[in-house]
Scaffold this motif. Structure first.
Motif, PDB file in Angstrom:
ATOM      1  N   LEU A  84       0.866  -1.177   0.000  1.00 48.28           N
ATOM      2  CA  LEU A  84       0.000   0.000   0.000  1.00 48.28           C
ATOM      3  C   LEU A  84       0.905   1.231   0.000  1.00 48.28           C
ATOM      4  O   LEU A  84       1.471   1.610   1.024  1.00 48.28           O
ATOM      5  CB  LEU A  84      -0.918  -0.010   1.220  1.00 48.28           C
ATOM      6  CG  LEU A  84      -2.074   0.996   1.232  1.00 48.28           C
ATOM      7  CD1 LEU A  84      -2.984   0.785   0.034  1.00 48.28           C
ATOM      8  CD2 LEU A  84      -2.865   0.888   2.527  1.00 48.28           C
ATOM      9  N   LYS A  85       1.066   1.849  -1.156  1.00 45.95           N
ATOM     10  CA  LYS A  85       2.048   2.914  -1.343  1.00 45.95           C
ATOM     11  C   LYS A  85       1.340   4.264  -1.371  1.00 45.95           C
ATOM     12  O   LYS A  85       0.505   4.520  -2.243  1.00 45.95           O
ATOM     13  CB  LYS A  85       2.814   2.706  -2.652  1.00 45.95           C
ATOM     14  CG  LYS A  85       3.499   1.350  -2.741  1.00 45.95           C
ATOM     15  CD  LYS A  85       4.116   1.134  -4.098  1.00 45.95           C
ATOM     16  CE  LYS A  85       4.706  -0.266  -4.209  1.00 45.95           C
ATOM     17  NZ  LYS A  85       5.283  -0.506  -5.552  1.00 45.95           N
ATOM     18  N   ARG A  86       1.671   5.108  -0.422  1.00 45.85           N
ATOM     19  CA  ARG A  86       1.107   6.448  -0.405  1.00 45.85           C
ATOM     20  C   ARG A  86       1.980   7.385  -1.242  1.00 45.85           C
ATOM     21  O   ARG A  86       3.206   7.353  -1.160  1.00 45.85           O
ATOM     22  CB  ARG A  86       1.008   6.983   1.009  1.00 45.85           C
ATOM     23  CG  ARG A  86       0.150   8.232   1.111  1.00 45.85           C
ATOM     24  CD  ARG A  86       0.484   9.095   2.302  1.00 45.85           C
ATOM     25  NE  ARG A  86       0.235   8.434   3.556  1.00 45.85           N
ATOM     26  CZ  ARG A  86       0.427   9.033   4.733  1.00 45.85           C
ATOM     27  NH1 ARG A  86       0.851  10.284   4.766  1.00 45.85           N
ATOM     28  NH2 ARG A  86       0.203   8.383   5.848  1.00 45.85           N
ATOM     29  N   VAL A  87       1.333   8.213  -2.029  1.00 47.46           N
ATOM     30  CA  VAL A  87       2.034   9.155  -2.889  1.00 47.46           C
ATOM     31  C   VAL A  87       2.365  10.393  -2.083  1.00 47.46           C
ATOM     32  O   VAL A  87       1.485  11.004  -1.464  1.00 47.46           O
ATOM     33  CB  VAL A  87       1.172   9.523  -4.115  1.00 47.46           C
ATOM     34  CG1 VAL A  87       1.924  10.470  -5.038  1.00 47.46           C
ATOM     35  CG2 VAL A  87       0.749   8.268  -4.862  1.00 47.46           C
ATOM     36  N   ASP A  88       3.648  10.756  -2.065  1.00 43.06           N
ATOM     37  CA  ASP A  88       4.032  11.983  -1.374  1.00 43.06           C
ATOM     38  C   ASP A  88       3.374  13.186  -2.027  1.00 43.06           C
ATOM     39  O   ASP A  88       3.076  13.191  -3.228  1.00 43.06           O
ATOM     40  CB  ASP A  88       5.555  12.146  -1.396  1.00 43.06           C
ATOM     41  CG  ASP A  88       6.236  11.194  -0.432  1.00 43.06           C
ATOM     42  OD1 ASP A  88       5.518  10.554   0.341  1.00 43.06           O
ATOM     43  OD2 ASP A  88       7.475  11.079  -0.474  1.00 43.06           O
ATOM     44  N   LEU A  89       3.187  14.219  -1.227  1.00 38.27           N
ATOM     45  CA  LEU A  89       2.489  15.403  -1.719  1.00 38.27           C
ATOM     46  C   LEU A  89       3.193  16.055  -2.897  1.00 38.27           C
ATOM     47  O   LEU A  89       2.545  16.631  -3.766  1.00 38.27           O
ATOM     48  CB  LEU A  89       2.335  16.421  -0.583  1.00 38.27           C
ATOM     49  CG  LEU A  89       1.514  15.967   0.632  1.00 38.27           C
ATOM     50  CD1 LEU A  89       1.451  17.090   1.657  1.00 38.27           C
ATOM     51  CD2 LEU A  89       0.125  15.533   0.227  1.00 38.27           C
ATOM     52  N   ILE A  90       4.514  15.946  -2.968  1.00 36.17           N
ATOM     53  CA  ILE A  90       5.242  16.619  -4.046  1.00 36.17           C
ATOM     54  C   ILE A  90       5.143  15.857  -5.357  1.00 36.17           C
ATOM     55  O   ILE A  90       5.563  16.374  -6.392  1.00 36.17           O
ATOM     56  CB  ILE A  90       6.722  16.810  -3.662  1.00 36.17           C
ATOM     57  CG1 ILE A  90       7.375  15.460  -3.357  1.00 36.17           C
ATOM     58  CG2 ILE A  90       6.863  17.755  -2.505  1.00 36.17           C
ATOM     59  CD1 ILE A  90       8.859  15.545  -3.104  1.00 36.17           C
ATOM     60  N   TYR A  91       4.605  14.631  -5.339  1.00 36.92           N
ATOM     61  CA  TYR A  91       4.512  13.827  -6.553  1.00 36.92           C
ATOM     62  C   TYR A  91       3.083  13.682  -7.057  1.00 36.92           C
ATOM     63  O   TYR A  91       2.830  12.901  -7.966  1.00 36.92           O
ATOM     64  CB  TYR A  91       5.095  12.435  -6.317  1.00 36.92           C
ATOM     65  CG  TYR A  91       6.564  12.427  -5.989  1.00 36.92           C
ATOM     66  CD1 TYR A  91       7.452  13.236  -6.674  1.00 36.92           C
ATOM     67  CD2 TYR A  91       7.058  11.618  -4.971  1.00 36.92           C
ATOM     68  CE1 TYR A  91       8.793  13.241  -6.375  1.00 36.92           C
ATOM     69  CE2 TYR A  91       8.404  11.610  -4.662  1.00 36.92           C
ATOM     70  CZ  TYR A  91       9.272  12.423  -5.366  1.00 36.92           C
ATOM     71  OH  TYR A  91      10.594  12.419  -5.062  1.00 36.92           O
ATOM     72  N   LEU A  92       2.124  14.381  -6.467  1.00 36.42           N
ATOM     73  CA  LEU A  92       0.734  14.205  -6.851  1.00 36.42           C
ATOM     74  C   LEU A  92       0.490  14.723  -8.263  1.00 36.42           C
ATOM     75  O   LEU A  92       0.759  15.884  -8.567  1.00 36.42           O
ATOM     76  CB  LEU A  92      -0.183  14.934  -5.863  1.00 36.42           C
ATOM     77  CG  LEU A  92      -0.292  14.337  -4.461  1.00 36.42           C
ATOM     78  CD1 LEU A  92      -1.151  15.224  -3.580  1.00 36.42           C
ATOM     79  CD2 LEU A  92      -0.854  12.926  -4.505  1.00 36.42           C
ATOM     80  N   THR A  93      -0.002  13.869  -9.126  1.00 39.41           N
ATOM     81  CA  THR A  93      -0.386  14.264 -10.477  1.00 39.41           C
ATOM     82  C   THR A  93      -1.768  13.693 -10.788  1.00 39.41           C
ATOM     83  O   THR A  93      -2.768  14.321 -10.548  1.00 39.41           O
ATOM     84  CB  THR A  93       0.649  13.792 -11.509  1.00 39.41           C
ATOM     85  OG1 THR A  93       0.852  12.371 -11.360  1.00 39.41           O
ATOM     86  CG2 THR A  93       1.974  14.503 -11.314  1.00 39.41           C
ATOM     87  N   PHE A  94      -1.803  12.459 -11.302  1.00 40.12           N
ATOM     88  CA  PHE A  94      -3.061  11.765 -11.539  1.00 40.12           C
ATOM     89  C   PHE A  94      -2.777  10.263 -11.472  1.00 40.12           C
ATOM     90  O   PHE A  94      -1.621   9.830 -11.598  1.00 40.12           O
ATOM     91  CB  PHE A  94      -3.702  12.171 -12.875  1.00 40.12           C
ATOM     92  CG  PHE A  94      -2.830  11.991 -14.087  1.00 40.12           C
ATOM     93  CD1 PHE A  94      -2.959  10.870 -14.896  1.00 40.12           C
ATOM     94  CD2 PHE A  94      -1.879  12.933 -14.428  1.00 40.12           C
ATOM     95  CE1 PHE A  94      -2.164  10.697 -16.017  1.00 40.12           C
ATOM     96  CE2 PHE A  94      -1.080  12.774 -15.543  1.00 40.12           C
ATOM     97  CZ  PHE A  94      -1.218  11.658 -16.340  1.00 40.12           C
ATOM     98  N   PRO A  95      -3.774   9.429 -11.237  1.00 43.86           N
ATOM     99  CA  PRO A  95      -3.528   8.015 -10.913  1.00 43.86           C
ATOM    100  C   PRO A  95      -2.696   7.256 -11.939  1.00 43.86           C
ATOM    101  O   PRO A  95      -1.851   6.440 -11.570  1.00 43.86           O
ATOM    102  CB  PRO A  95      -4.944   7.434 -10.810  1.00 43.86           C
ATOM    103  CG  PRO A  95      -5.783   8.575 -10.356  1.00 43.86           C
ATOM    104  CD  PRO A  95      -5.208   9.780 -11.043  1.00 43.86           C
ATOM    105  N   GLU A  96      -2.923   7.502 -13.227  1.00 46.05           N
ATOM    106  CA  GLU A  96      -2.145   6.773 -14.231  1.00 46.05           C
ATOM    107  C   GLU A  96      -0.665   7.105 -14.134  1.00 46.05           C
ATOM    108  O   GLU A  96       0.187   6.224 -14.273  1.00 46.05           O
ATOM    109  CB  GLU A  96      -2.667   7.100 -15.637  1.00 46.05           C
ATOM    110  CG  GLU A  96      -3.983   6.445 -15.992  1.00 46.05           C
ATOM    111  CD  GLU A  96      -5.181   7.152 -15.389  1.00 46.05           C
ATOM    112  OE1 GLU A  96      -6.302   6.655 -15.551  1.00 46.05           O
ATOM    113  OE2 GLU A  96      -4.982   8.221 -14.770  1.00 46.05           O
ATOM    114  N   MET A  97      -0.347   8.369 -13.888  1.00 40.39           N
ATOM    115  CA  MET A  97       1.049   8.756 -13.746  1.00 40.39           C
ATOM    116  C   MET A  97       1.639   8.220 -12.447  1.00 40.39           C
ATOM    117  O   MET A  97       2.821   7.884 -12.384  1.00 40.39           O
ATOM    118  CB  MET A  97       1.176  10.278 -13.804  1.00 40.39           C
ATOM    119  CG  MET A  97       2.610  10.780 -13.765  1.00 40.39           C
ATOM    120  SD  MET A  97       3.608  10.187 -15.143  1.00 40.39           S
ATOM    121  CE  MET A  97       2.934  11.142 -16.497  1.00 40.39           C
TER     122      MET A  97
END
Length: 472
Positions: free
Chosen positions: A442-455
């Protein structure tokens, strides 16, 4: 671009596990380090290319890179132009520097879709080439307005925002004007506070004013307890205050790598509803919906599954206070334009929320038919299923759990007569963002990497730019 250093031509009787450490000073000069076997070195491997957990930068940090294309593989700051002193390893040592090229991620979607779906960052990058106060300022304002319109459903896409604007205009043009007016006040306030341009354009701190404008607009249209002048002044003050509060909440939450979500809207919306007598736009829209409050609906206590499916679609429109099926379908289309994965996750959440509403509510199931249960479950599943977590089986399971929890929280808020706003979604999402699965699945995306789910799937797959890996 990071180099891969390989030493050849050394004697064969030396240990193969020797390592070579190199430190680069601030001036660019290199220092040699002993490996414990002076004069004899075998195959030289770069030390383990492990990267520590990336820091959670503040959301208003102007130095952070929003679209990372290259992962910093190690702390060894070596470039292809550096020279390595090999006196300590013998004269017959050859140093070969190879480039480890990690190309930019290819488009996740083929053909013309790459220009429409996703976060279409190329539009913002193109507008950022000019100074703020230039002839492209109107275009930048339009870009910021449209992206902010899609921010409540996490859609950082101007085309999605255009569909949301169309849905609002079809549902209630006057309410849309209230929301746009509050949004303009928030944009001006963000400029006065000198917020970074990417913060303003993405709607991170201005989306709360949009929701507040919709709340005040619905109350002004369906309830006449406040004069027009008092409503305008109240909305202008709360819209400006929502920017300050949004910055504070985002900065506070980002210390633990958590998003601010719509906490600012919950705080200020509760102030308006409890303190000043305004009505939550979800309940106001339910009262105004004539197709749900007619006598036949009240008389029929049997569960109508066709209306339950309509409630699933209406849940998307309820995010903006829209109850008609056409407006709700436009909001769903906006989600599809931003990300098909996000659309599927949100639709799954809305369906689970509607089913949970059927189980816990009583006939005639008006809240289920109106999309009240699906609204919060959709937002929670959308957040957990592919935006703040990388899409996989475990994140989908977490999103389903969050959808059910949001529906139960919505029921609890309705029973206690408390203002609902987006509180069930915020509570369920912030709690379940701390979920963990053994093995790091279960990998949480860091705030600085938020784009869209496919990316996110592209960036965080094993061996890619953002995912930790070992290179030998």
């Amino acid at each position: 671009m990071q180099p891969h250093i390989l030493v050849t031509g050394a004697p064969d009787d030396t240990p193969s596990s020797s390592t070579f450490s190199k430190k680069t000073s601030a001036s660019g000069s290199s220092e040699k380090a002993s490996n414990g076997y002076p004069g004899k070195v075998g195959h030289l491997n770069v030390p383990s290319w492990k990267t520590a957990r990336r820091p959670s930068f503040l959301p208003n940090d102007t130095e952070m890179n929003l679209r990372p294309k290259m992962r910093k593989l190690s702390t060894y700051n070596v470039s292809t132009n550096d020279t390595i002193n090999t006196d300590s390893v013998g004269s017959n040592t050859n140093v070969v520097v190879e480039d480890l090229v990690d190309n930019d991620p290819p488009p996740c979607l083929e053909c013309i879709t790459q220009w429409v779906l996703g976060d279409v960052q190329y539009i913002t990058d193109y507008l950022d080439r000019w100074p703020l106060f230039s002839y492209v300022l109107p275009l930048r304002m339009v870009n910021a307005l449209l992206r902010t319109l899609g921010a409540p459903i996490l859609a950082n896409n101007p085309f999605s925002g255009a569909l949301v604007l169309l849905a609002l205009l079809l549902e209630a043009p006057l309410v849309a004007l209230w929301g746009l007016g509050a949004l303009l006040v928030a944009l001006v306030m963000a400029l006065v506070l000198k917020q970074p341009q990417h913060i303003i354009s993405s709607g991170q701190v201005t989306q709360h004013s949009l929701l507040l404008g919709i709340l005040v607009g619905h109350s002004a249209q369906h309830h006449h307890d406040h004069t027009l002048a008092s409503a305008v002044v109240t909305l202008a003050l709360t819209a400006a205050l929502s920017v300050v509060l949004g910055i504070a909440v985002s900065t506070w939450f980002s210390q633990t790598n958590l998003p601010g979500l719509t906490v600012s809207f919950v705080v200020l919306g509760a102030t308006l509803t409890c303190g000043l007598g305004y009505q939550d736009f979800a309940s106001t829209a339910l009262v105004a919906s004539t197709d749900l409050t007619n006598a036949s609906t009240f008389a029929n206590t049997d569960l109508q599954w066709s209306r339950v499916l309509e409630g699933v679609a209406r849940g998307a429109g309820q995010v903006y206070g829209c109850t008609s099926v056409v407006s709700s379908l436009l909001v769903l289309a906006a989600m599809m334009v931003f990300s098909p994965l996000a659309f599927l996750q949100g639709l799954m959440g809305a369906f689970l929320g509607a089913l949970s509403g059927v189980l816990v509510s009583q006939p005639p199931y008006l809240e289920v038919y109106a999309g009240g249960y699906g609204r919060h479950s959709l937002l929670t599943a959308l957040s957990l299923g592919g935006y703040y977590f990388v899409v996989n089986f475990y994140s989908t399971l977490t999103a389903a759990s969050g959808a059910v929890l949001s529906a139960l929280l919505f029921r609890a808020f309705k029973q206690s007569s408390m203002p609902v706003l987006t509180a069930p979604h915020v509570m369920a999402t912030l709690v379940l963002l701390h979920a963990r699965v053994r093995g790091g699945q279960l990998k949480r995306v860091d705030l600085i990497y938020l784009t869209f789910p496919e990316m996110h799937r592209r960036l965080f797959r094993p061996g890619n730019a953002v995912e930790d890996c070992a290179v030998t």
